[in-house]
Structure formats: structure tokens, C-alpha cells
Design an enzyme around this catalytic site. Structure first.
Site, PDB file in Angstrom:
ATOM      1  N   VAL A 140     -14.480 -58.537 -20.856  1.00  0.00           N
ATOM      2  CA  VAL A 140     -13.228 -58.556 -20.107  1.00  0.00           C
ATOM      3  C   VAL A 140     -13.059 -59.852 -19.321  1.00  0.00           C
ATOM      4  O   VAL A 140     -12.090 -60.590 -19.501  1.00  0.00           O
ATOM      5  CB  VAL A 140     -13.151 -57.338 -19.157  1.00  0.00           C
ATOM      6  CG1 VAL A 140     -11.880 -57.388 -18.315  1.00  0.00           C
ATOM      7  CG2 VAL A 140     -13.191 -56.036 -19.963  1.00  0.00           C
ATOM      8  N   GLN A 141     -14.003 -60.169 -18.421  1.00  0.00           N
ATOM      9  CA  GLN A 141     -13.902 -61.360 -17.593  1.00  0.00           C
ATOM     10  C   GLN A 141     -14.592 -62.580 -18.212  1.00  0.00           C
ATOM     11  O   GLN A 141     -14.214 -63.725 -17.938  1.00  0.00           O
ATOM     12  CB  GLN A 141     -14.505 -61.095 -16.210  1.00  0.00           C
ATOM     13  CG  GLN A 141     -13.598 -60.343 -15.255  1.00  0.00           C
ATOM     14  CD  GLN A 141     -12.421 -61.175 -14.771  1.00  0.00           C
ATOM     15  OE1 GLN A 141     -12.469 -62.398 -14.747  1.00  0.00           O
ATOM     16  NE2 GLN A 141     -11.355 -60.494 -14.378  1.00  0.00           N
ATOM     17  N   ASP A 196     -19.796 -52.550 -15.625  1.00  0.00           N
ATOM     18  CA  ASP A 196     -20.701 -51.937 -14.649  1.00  0.00           C
ATOM     19  C   ASP A 196     -21.818 -51.170 -15.350  1.00  0.00           C
ATOM     20  O   ASP A 196     -22.987 -51.264 -14.961  1.00  0.00           O
ATOM     21  CB  ASP A 196     -19.916 -51.000 -13.715  1.00  0.00           C
ATOM     22  CG  ASP A 196     -18.929 -51.767 -12.848  1.00  0.00           C
ATOM     23  OD1 ASP A 196     -19.241 -52.901 -12.436  1.00  0.00           O
ATOM     24  OD2 ASP A 196     -17.835 -51.233 -12.576  1.00  0.00           O
ATOM     25  N   ALA A 197     -21.454 -50.432 -16.394  1.00  0.00           N
ATOM     26  CA  ALA A 197     -22.465 -49.684 -17.149  1.00  0.00           C
ATOM     27  C   ALA A 197     -23.427 -50.638 -17.849  1.00  0.00           C
ATOM     28  O   ALA A 197     -24.640 -50.406 -17.896  1.00  0.00           O
ATOM     29  CB  ALA A 197     -21.789 -48.764 -18.165  1.00  0.00           C
ATOM     30  N   HIS A 236     -17.434 -58.234  -9.466  1.00  0.00           N
ATOM     31  CA  HIS A 236     -17.128 -56.888  -8.994  1.00  0.00           C
ATOM     32  C   HIS A 236     -18.291 -56.463  -8.105  1.00  0.00           C
ATOM     33  O   HIS A 236     -19.448 -56.730  -8.427  1.00  0.00           O
ATOM     34  CB  HIS A 236     -16.995 -55.958 -10.196  1.00  0.00           C
ATOM     35  CG  HIS A 236     -16.448 -54.595  -9.889  1.00  0.00           C
ATOM     36  ND1 HIS A 236     -15.625 -54.335  -8.809  1.00  0.00           N
ATOM     37  CD2 HIS A 236     -16.611 -53.400 -10.525  1.00  0.00           C
ATOM     38  CE1 HIS A 236     -15.294 -53.061  -8.816  1.00  0.00           C
ATOM     39  NE2 HIS A 236     -15.888 -52.470  -9.832  1.00  0.00           N
ATOM     40  N   ASP A 285     -10.841 -52.532  -4.840  1.00  0.00           N
ATOM     41  CA  ASP A 285     -10.629 -52.633  -6.283  1.00  0.00           C
ATOM     42  C   ASP A 285     -10.533 -51.253  -6.937  1.00  0.00           C
ATOM     43  O   ASP A 285      -9.610 -50.988  -7.726  1.00  0.00           O
ATOM     44  CB  ASP A 285     -11.775 -53.427  -6.913  1.00  0.00           C
ATOM     45  CG  ASP A 285     -11.517 -53.744  -8.376  1.00  0.00           C
ATOM     46  OD1 ASP A 285     -10.629 -54.569  -8.645  1.00  0.00           O
ATOM     47  OD2 ASP A 285     -12.194 -53.171  -9.243  1.00  0.00           O
ATOM     48  N   GLU A 310      -7.149 -49.854  -8.699  1.00  0.00           N
ATOM     49  CA  GLU A 310      -7.102 -49.478 -10.119  1.00  0.00           C
ATOM     50  C   GLU A 310      -6.664 -48.036 -10.311  1.00  0.00           C
ATOM     51  O   GLU A 310      -5.890 -47.725 -11.221  1.00  0.00           O
ATOM     52  CB  GLU A 310      -8.481 -49.678 -10.749  1.00  0.00           C
ATOM     53  CG  GLU A 310      -8.878 -51.136 -10.891  1.00  0.00           C
ATOM     54  CD  GLU A 310     -10.339 -51.312 -11.238  1.00  0.00           C
ATOM     55  OE1 GLU A 310     -10.724 -52.430 -11.604  1.00  0.00           O
ATOM     56  OE2 GLU A 310     -11.120 -50.321 -11.142  1.00  0.00           O
ATOM     57  N   GLU A 325      15.113 -46.909 -18.200  1.00  0.00           N
ATOM     58  CA  GLU A 325      15.314 -46.698 -16.766  1.00  0.00           C
ATOM     59  C   GLU A 325      13.992 -46.515 -16.013  1.00  0.00           C
ATOM     60  O   GLU A 325      13.923 -46.755 -14.815  1.00  0.00           O
ATOM     61  CB  GLU A 325      16.207 -45.475 -16.523  1.00  0.00           C
ATOM     62  CG  GLU A 325      17.656 -45.658 -16.952  1.00  0.00           C
ATOM     63  CD  GLU A 325      18.389 -46.691 -16.110  1.00  0.00           C
ATOM     64  OE1 GLU A 325      17.889 -47.083 -15.033  1.00  0.00           O
ATOM     65  OE2 GLU A 325      19.467 -47.136 -16.547  1.00  0.00           O
TER      66      GLU A 325
END
Length: 347
Positions: A40-41, A100-101, A124, A208, A212, A244
Site C-alpha cells: 500500500v505505502q 500491520d499483520a 502507522h 487514524d 478510517e 444525488e
């Protein structure tokens, strides 16, 4: 470091003007930055650092999709791309950017390479803040620092390529070398932050996880679902209900908020919309305030961390996750959204 007044409250921030890229390069000129994890990062931070002229290598499992992605992004095996242990051995700064895992699972491997004077970098605060549950306890003779971009790695990279920046928080958990502050500031500028604001590992993870589950993802999806379902129940077509509920928000109004703030967005809507929004915001605030309080307490107590760790440790977690995401993707609202997006004019 500059002191900036935010709505009457002073905060310490670091800007590109006072800590330019040239200074960041000078601070880290003798460092090797090892990016561990390319999910991800990892890609956004690694590519931005590389393009900004830092000495960066990537550590990833061989024969994996993320290894192949790293190769496709120009990282070269044996030169800038290594297996995780070799990258950890070479790095003087280890950017621990696994999930994290993943951090929990790999900790015993990574900590062997955290020798005196190195820096361990997070994006994180989860692993450190909930160390009793994660087991992530760094040795005392290294720096432990954090840069947390306020958005996805994809957004960080897109804004970098557009010549812009994504704001990031920074924190120092442990300063063993006396260089933790200059290291973290240099890395924050290096990854492409707009500006850096000071926090702690604990505050970062509390805000955070609340964000989220709240307005960034959980709450907004819940509100979308509730309004869309009501409009459909009252006989409105899928297209009308989606436009809408979601399309006008994402393609028009939220962009006005981003440009100049909520009051400016209100001022650029009809007087009917202004009056109704100003009145009903109080009802929504009072209705959701208890939910947000419950959410924050769940985060601060460690309950959300426990839920996350337990879920991610299940062998069939990925399959269950995919089913939940498929249910979301296949809902009428988001299937309608897919069609609406396809009908947007192409530039």
C-alpha cells in the site's frame, strides 16, 4: 520548525521552505533507506524517495506479485531490489511498510538486523502503540520514528508526480542517536509530504483508526447506503439515487470543500441548499456524536486492535475479506456507480 496557528491553536509544523529537499538529501547522504514491503505505502514512498535523489533499496519476498511489481517499477534485483533479510542488513534506515499483520508476522526476522544506530521507520503507529498485542518492541539503541502520509500510497505518488504533496504527521518514539528529529524531517520531505505536523505514535493510531472507521471510509459508506436505500424505497431510479447520493458529492461538492472550505462550498450552492444544510447538520452531528465516541473508546481501549489482529490471523481471512468486498462491489448502488462512471465524458 515553524509554529502555525490553526484556528487559535498553535502547532509545530515543518514545511518545504524551511526544510528544503537539498537539506533533506544532505542529512541522509550517508544513509541507505530499505523499504520493507511493497504493497500500500511502499511503492509511493520508495519511488518518491528514489526520484528525489535518495539512496533507496527495496526488500520484498521473491516470486511474489509485489516482487514483480517492484521489478516493473524499475527496481533491479541485486542492485536496488533484494529479499527482505538482505535489504534489512544493508539498510541504515528500515522503513517497515508491511501491513500491520505482516509486521507482526515478520518481526522476529527484521529485529535481528536492528543494530545500534539504525532507524526503524513506520507509517502507522499500530505496531508500537499496541506492542503488548503485536510483540513489536524495538531495541533501545536505535531510533524509532514515524511519517504517516494522510492518504494512500497511490495518492502520495499521484500528487508527487503532479508537483504537489500529501500532508503527513511525524513522531519520534525513541531517539537513541540524537539524530532522530533530523532523520524524520528529512524522510518526511523526501517521501513527498506537503507539510509535516507533529504527533505521537499513540495519537497517530488513535486518530487514524477513528478516521478510517469514521468519516474517511466506514461512516461515509454507511451514510451513502442509508440515503441511497431511502431514495430507492421512495421510487427514485438507481441513476437518480446514485447521482444525488454519491456522484454530486465526489465529483462536485467535495472538490469545492477541498479548494476553499465548507463555508465557501455553501456560498456557491443555492440558497435552498444552504438553508437546509445549515439546519440539518445539527441533527446529523447530534445523531452521530455518540457513535463516534463509542468508536474512539473502542480504539483507545485496544479493542479495535484486538479485532484486527484476530481477524488477520485467521487462515481464511483473505477469502472472507474478498467476499465482503464482493458484496459491496456487487450491491446495486456500486453497480450503478460503475455505469455512471463509464458515462462520464472522456477528456
Amino acid at each position: 520548525m515553524a509554529v502555525i496557528n490553526f484556528g487559535g491553536v498553535e502547532e509545530n509544523v515543518v514545511t518545504r521552505e524551511e526544510f528544503p529537499l537539498a537539506k533533506a538529501r544532505e542529512v541522509l547522504k550517508n544513509e541507505t533507506i530499505a523499504i520493507i514491503g511493497y504493497g500500500v505505502q511502499g511503492p509511493g514512498q520508495a519511488l518518491n524517495l528514489r526520484d528525489n535523489g535518495f539512496n533507496v533499496i527495496v526488500g520484498q519476498r521473491k516470486n511474489s506479485k509485489t516482487w514483480d511489481k517492484a521489478v516493473a517499477d524499475g527496481w533491479v534485483e541485486g542492485k536496488t531490489l533484494f529479499d527482505i533479510e538482505e535489504a534489512c542488513a544493508k539498510g541504515t534506515i528500515i522503513q517497515y511498510l508491511l501491513s500491520d499483520a505482516g509486521q507482526i508476522a515478520l518481526w522476529d526476522t527484521v529485529k535481528k538486523y536492528l543494530t545500534a544506530g539504525k532507524a526503524l521507520y513506520f507509517s502507522h503507529g499500530f505496531g508500537i502503540t499496541f506492542k503488548e498485542q503485536t510483540g513489536i518492541i524495538p531495541p533501545a539503541d536505535i531510533d524509532v520514528i514515524l511519517i504517516a502520509p494522510k492518504g494512500s500510497g497511490t495518492s502520495l505518488r499521484r500528487l508527487f508526480l503532479a508537483g504537489e504533496g500529501l500532508n503527513s504527521s511525524y513522531a519520534i518514539y525513541q531517539d537513541a542517536t540524537g539524530r532522530a528529529k533530523e532523520r524524520v524531517h528529512a524522510l518526511g520531505i523526501g517521501v513527498g509530504s506537503g507539510y509535516l505536523f507533529e504527533t505521537t505514535f499513540q495519537k497517530e493510531v488513535y486518530s487514524d483508526l477513528t478516521g478510517e472507521r469514521g468519516t474517511l471510509m466506514g461512516a461515509i459508506e454507511g451514510i451513502f447506503e442509508a440515503q441511497y436505500a431511502l431514495l430507492r424505497e421512495k421510487g427514485h431510479s438507481p441513476s437518480e439515487a446514485f447521482n444525488e447520493t454519491v456522484e454530486e458529492f465526489t465529483q462536485s461538492l467535495i472538490k469545492l470543500v477541498a479548494e476553499n472550505g465548507m463555508d465557501w462550498m455553501y456560498a456557491n450552492c443555492s440558497t435552498t441548499a444552504q438553508r437546509g444544510a445549515l439546519d440539518w447538520r445539527h441533527k446529523f452531528r447530534e445523531a452521530t456524536a455518540p457513535v463516534f465516541r463509542e468508536l474512539y473508546e473502542s480504539v483507545a481501549s485496544g479493542k479495535e486492535a484486538e479485532i484486527t489482529i484476530k481477524a488477520n490471523s485467521q487462515p481464511d481471512y483473505r477469502e472472507k475479506l474478498e467476499k465482503e468486498l464482493a458484496d459491496l462491489r456487487n450491491s446495486e448502488m456500486w453497480q450503478t456507480g460503475r455505469v455512471v462512471r463509464s458515462l462520464r465524458p472522456k477528456s
